[in-house]
Design a protein around this motif. Structure first.
Motif, PDB file in Angstrom:
ATOM      1  N   ASP A  98     -12.574 -35.115 -15.898  1.00 23.41           N
ATOM      2  CA  ASP A  98     -12.475 -33.947 -16.763  1.00 23.41           C
ATOM      3  C   ASP A  98     -13.860 -33.356 -17.006  1.00 23.41           C
ATOM      4  OD1 ASP A  98     -11.756 -32.133 -18.747  1.00 23.41           O
ATOM      5  OD2 ASP A  98     -11.885 -33.650 -20.330  1.00 23.41           O
ATOM      6  N   PRO A  99     -14.039 -32.049 -16.840  1.00 24.13           N
ATOM      7  CA  PRO A  99     -15.376 -31.473 -17.067  1.00 24.13           C
ATOM      8  C   PRO A  99     -15.801 -31.474 -18.542  1.00 24.13           C
ATOM      9  CG  PRO A  99     -13.801 -29.751 -16.494  1.00 24.13           C
ATOM     10  CD  PRO A  99     -13.092 -31.072 -16.317  1.00 24.13           C
ATOM     11  N   CYS A 100     -14.870 -31.664 -19.481  1.00 21.10           N
ATOM     12  CA  CYS A 100     -15.275 -31.599 -20.902  1.00 21.10           C
ATOM     13  C   CYS A 100     -15.093 -32.917 -21.637  1.00 21.10           C
ATOM     14  CB  CYS A 100     -14.515 -30.491 -21.620  1.00 21.10           C
ATOM     15  SG  CYS A 100     -12.860 -30.952 -22.179  1.00 21.10           S
ATOM     16  N   ASP A 101     -14.593 -33.935 -20.965  1.00 25.30           N
ATOM     17  CA  ASP A 101     -14.411 -35.262 -21.586  1.00 25.30           C
ATOM     18  C   ASP A 101     -13.377 -35.304 -22.707  1.00 25.30           C
ATOM     19  OD1 ASP A 101     -16.197 -36.590 -19.950  1.00 25.30           O
ATOM     20  OD2 ASP A 101     -17.932 -36.056 -21.201  1.00 25.30           O
ATOM     21  N   ARG A 102     -12.493 -34.326 -22.773  1.00 27.14           N
ATOM     22  CA  ARG A 102     -11.437 -34.371 -23.775  1.00 27.14           C
ATOM     23  C   ARG A 102     -10.068 -34.569 -23.126  1.00 27.14           C
ATOM     24  NH1 ARG A 102      -9.709 -30.484 -26.482  1.00 27.14           N
ATOM     25  NH2 ARG A 102     -10.729 -28.775 -25.375  1.00 27.14           N
ATOM     26  N   HIS A 103     -10.018 -34.378 -21.817  1.00 26.98           N
ATOM     27  CA  HIS A 103      -8.740 -34.467 -21.113  1.00 26.98           C
ATOM     28  C   HIS A 103      -8.722 -35.680 -20.196  1.00 26.98           C
ATOM     29  CE1 HIS A 103      -9.290 -30.163 -22.145  1.00 26.98           C
ATOM     30  NE2 HIS A 103      -8.023 -30.271 -22.489  1.00 26.98           N
ATOM     31  N   HIS A 128      -7.395 -30.611 -17.689  1.00 24.37           N
ATOM     32  CA  HIS A 128      -8.307 -29.679 -18.353  1.00 24.37           C
ATOM     33  C   HIS A 128      -7.841 -28.232 -18.159  1.00 24.37           C
ATOM     34  CE1 HIS A 128     -12.253 -28.256 -19.807  1.00 24.37           C
ATOM     35  NE2 HIS A 128     -12.172 -27.348 -18.853  1.00 24.37           N
TER      36      HIS A 128
END
Ligand SMILES: [Zn+2]
Ligand SMILES: [Zn+2]
Length: 555
Positions: free
Chosen positions: A107-112, A118
Motif C-alpha cells: 500500500d502506498p499510504c500504509d493504511r490499506h 488503496h
C-alpha cells in the motif's frame, strides 16, 4: 453467434436495454436474476473515464429493479492483474513490484491492505454516494481460493483450440508487451504462473500434463518449478481467455465495454468465440460506449497538480451534487462521448439541471425526459440527497469567492439576496454551497478569483473625472435606501441615466449601455483592482456599505 444490441437513435436506450436484459436472462437461466457486469483494475487512481464502466451497467440493472424484478450488478475487481507500471506521482521504488499481482504490491499510504485496496476505497465511497450498489468480486480471492481451477484445467487441456482462435484474430498492430496472444509455432499456454520464488509473472510455462494436470515453468529470476499440480500454482489465465471464462462462471447477461474492446479482432470478438466453445457459456449482451473526457481551467489549482487533467469520481463529487453526475451519464447515449467540464461550464450544467427539475416538477417534461430525470435524481431504492434550496450555482460561487468562505458573511449575503423569502441557515443551500466553495478554491484560476482591495487605490481615485466622482457620490449616498439585490441593481444601472437627466428606469439605449459598461469598469477597478468580476450587486452586498465607502472615497 454474436448477440449484438444495436442502439437506435431517439429511443430510451436504458429502458430498451433493460427489457432485453430481462428477456435474455430469462431465456438463458430461467428463474434467476440476470447479471450486469463491470470490471475495474485498481492499478492506480480510478478516473472519471472509468466511471462509465460502472454507470452504464448500473443504469440498466437499476432499471430492471425499478420494474420490480431482481437484477445483480457485479463489480469484478481485476486485482489479480499484474502491476504493469508505477503511475505518475508515486515513488519509482514501486517498480520493484512490477509483474506481481496488484494485491501483492504494498500500500502506498500504509493504511490499506495492499496497493489494490488503496485504490478501491475511494471508488467504493464514490459509488455509495452515487447510489450505485454493486456486488464486489475480488479476482485475487477467486483465483487464490481455487474457484477457477476446473476452468483453468479445461483451458490448459484445450490450449491448442484456444491458441488457434487467438491466432485467427491476431491483428498486425504494433506488438503490445502485455498482449498474451500466442506468437509463432511455440507451444501456447493460456495460463501464466506468478513465480513461487519472486512472485512475478516473468514466467514461461514449459510443460503441462493433461492427465495429471501437473505444470512446469521457469522464471526470469532463475527459478524452475514443477512438475506440480496446477491447482497449487498461483497464476491467472491470459486476459482474452480470462474474460470469457468469467462470463460463463458468473453467467453475465450484460457487459458493455469501451469502444476499443468491441472492434473486430478485439477481446469481445475473441471472447465471444471462446465462451461458447471452451467454457460452455454465452456471450453477454453488450455494446461499446464512448470516451469520457474532462476539461478544466488552465492555471487552476487542481488542473496543475500531478493528477491534473484526470479527475476521479471523488473529485467530481466535490463539485457536482450526486444526481448531476448520474444525469451526465444517464442523458447521453452510450455511443456519445461525454465531456465533464470543471471550468465555467459547471455553472451551466447546474442551470440546465435546475431547469429540467422545474420542468419535471411542473409536469412539462415528456416521458423520456422524465425517465432520465428520475434515473439521475435517485435509484430504485429511493431519492438521493439534494440541496433543499437549489440557489443558482454561479451566485453561490460568487459569494463563496468574495467572502473567501467566511460562513457568517455568506449567510448575511444570502439573506440579502433572498429578501422575499430569506435563507434561514446555510444547511438550506448545502451541499450545493460546499460544491461551489470547492469549485472556486480548486478549479478557478487565481487570476480569475476576486480579491477585494485592502486599501483605497488613491492613485486611481485621484485620476477620476468629474462625472465619475459624481457617479460614485450617487452610489455611496443612495445605496442604503434600498440595500437589497433588487435595489442595488436598479441603482447601479440607473446612475448613468440619472447623470444624463433621465428617469432611473428609462429604457436602455446603446449610449446608456456604453456608459453603464464604463461605469462598471470604474467600480471593479476601485473595488477589486480588475476590469471585471462577479455581478456588481452581489459584490456590493458582500462588501457592505462601510467597506464600499472606504474604498470609493477620494482622499
Ligand atoms: Zn493506502
Ligand atoms: Zn521468479
Amino acid at each position: 453467434m454474436e448477440v449484438a444490441c444495436p442502439v437506435a437513435p431517439a429511443d430510451d436506450w436504458v429502458a430498451r436495454t433493460a427489457d432485453q436484459v430481462r428477456a435474455e436472462g430469462e431465456r438463458r437461466h430461467p428463474g434467476e436474476a440476470p447479471t450486469c457486469a463491470s470490471g475495474i483494475s485498481p492499478s492506480g487512481p480510478v478516473h472519471l473515464g472509468n466511471l462509465r464502466e460502472l454507470m452504464v451497467p448500473h443504469l440498466i440493472a437499476d432499471e430492471v429493479r425499478r420494474s420490480g424484478a431482481p437484477c445483480r450488478h457485479i463489480l469484478s475487481w481485476d486485482d489479480y492483474d499484474r502491476f504493469r507500471r508505477v503511475p505518475a506521482g508515486f515513488p519509482e521504488s514501486f517498480a520493484e513490484h512490477i509483474g506481481r499481482p496488484l494485491t501483492a504490491v504494498p500500500d502506498p499510504c500504509d493504511r490499506h491492505q495492499s496497493w489494490a485496496e488503496h485504490f478501491k476505497e475511494p471508488l467504493r465511497d464514490s459509488l455509495a454516494r452515487l447510489g450505485v450498489r454493486v456486488t464486489e468480486i475480488s479476482q485475487t480471492q477467486m483465483y487464490t481460493s481455487g474457484a477457477y481451477t476446473p476452468q483453468i484445467v479445461t483451458a490448459m487441456r484445450r490450449r491448442a483450440e484456444i491458441g488457434a482462435v487467438l491466432a485467427k484474430y491476431r491483428t498486425r498492430r504494433a506488438a503490445d508487451p502485455d498482449d498474451d496472444d500466442p506468437r509463432g509455432a511455440a507451444a501456447y499456454y493460456p495460463f501464466r504462473p506468478y513465480c513461487a520464488a519472486c512472485g512475478r509473472d516473468d514466467t514461461t510455462v514449459t510443460g503441462f500434463d493433461d492427465e495429471s494436470t501437473e505444470i512446469t515453468y521457469v522464471c526470469a529470476c532463475g527459478a524452475q518449478h514443477g512438475p506440480i499440480p496446477i491447482a497449487q500454482v498461483a497464476g491467472k489465465l491470459a486476459w482474452k481467455v480470462d474474460w470469457p471464462m468469467r462470463w460463463a462462471y458468473e453467467r453475465v447477461t450484460f457487459e458493455p465495454a469501451g469502444v476499443d474492446h468491441s472492434s473486430p479482432g478485439s477481446s469481445f470478438t475473441v471472447g465471444g468465440e471462446l465462451v461458447s466453445e471452451i467454457f460452455g457459456g454465452e456471450m453477454p449482451l453488450h455494446f461499446g460506449y464512448s470516451f469520457v473526457g474532462t476539461s478544466g481551467s488552465a492555471g487552476s489549482a487542481k488542473m496543475s497538480s500531478s493528477a491534473g487533467g484526470a479527475p476521479t469520481p471523488a473529485d467530481a463529487l466535490e463539485i457536482f451534487e450526486p444526481p448531476l453526475i448520474r444525469w451526465l451519464y444517464a442523458r447521453r447515449r452510450p455511443e456519445q462521448a461525454i465531456t465533464l467540464a470543471f471550468d465555467q461550464e459547471v455553472g451551466r450544467v447546474y442551470d440546465e439541471w435546475d431547469a429540467l427539475s422545474r420542468r419535471v416538477a411542473g409536469g412539462e417534461a415528456d416521458t423520456v425526459l422524465a425517465a432520465v430525470y428520475a434515473r439521475a435524481a435517485g435509484t430504485s431504492q429511493g431519492l438521493l440527497p439534494t440541496t433543499p434550496r437549489p440557489m443558482k450555482f454561479a451566485t453561490l460561487a460568487s459569494v463563496a469567492d468574495i467572502t473567501a468562505g467566511d460562513e457568517v458573511q455568506i449567510l448575511r449575503i444570502l439573506r440579502d439576496l433572498t429578501a422575499e423569502n430569506r435563507v434561514a441557515t446555510l444547511d438550506e443551500v448545502r451541499p450545493r454551497l460546499d460544491c461551489a466553495q470547492a469549485w472556486v478554491t480548486e478549479y478557478v484560476a487565481p487570476a480569475d478569483r476576486t480579491q477585494v482591495l485592502a486599501e483605497p487605490d488613491t492613485a486611481r481615485l485621484a485620476a477620476l473625472g468629474e462625472s465619475e466622482r459624481a457617479a460614485l457620490k450617487l452610489l455611496t449616498e443612495g445605496m442604503t435606501a434600498d440595500w437589497s439585490m433588487e435595489g442595488l441593481t436598479t441603482l447601479l444601472y440607473g446612475i448613468p441615466r440619472l447623470q444624463r437627466g433621465l428617469p432611473i428606469s428609462a429604457p436602455p439605449t446603446d449610449e446608456i449601455r456604453a456608459l453603464q459598461k464604463a461605469w462598471f469598469i470604474v467600480l471593479y477597478q476601485l473595488l477589486i483592482g480588475k476590469n471585471r468580476g462577479p455581478r456588481l450587486p452581489t459584490l456590493l452586498l458582500a462588501l457592505g456599505p462601510d467597506r464600499i465607502r472606504y474604498l470609493l472615497s477620494a482622499p
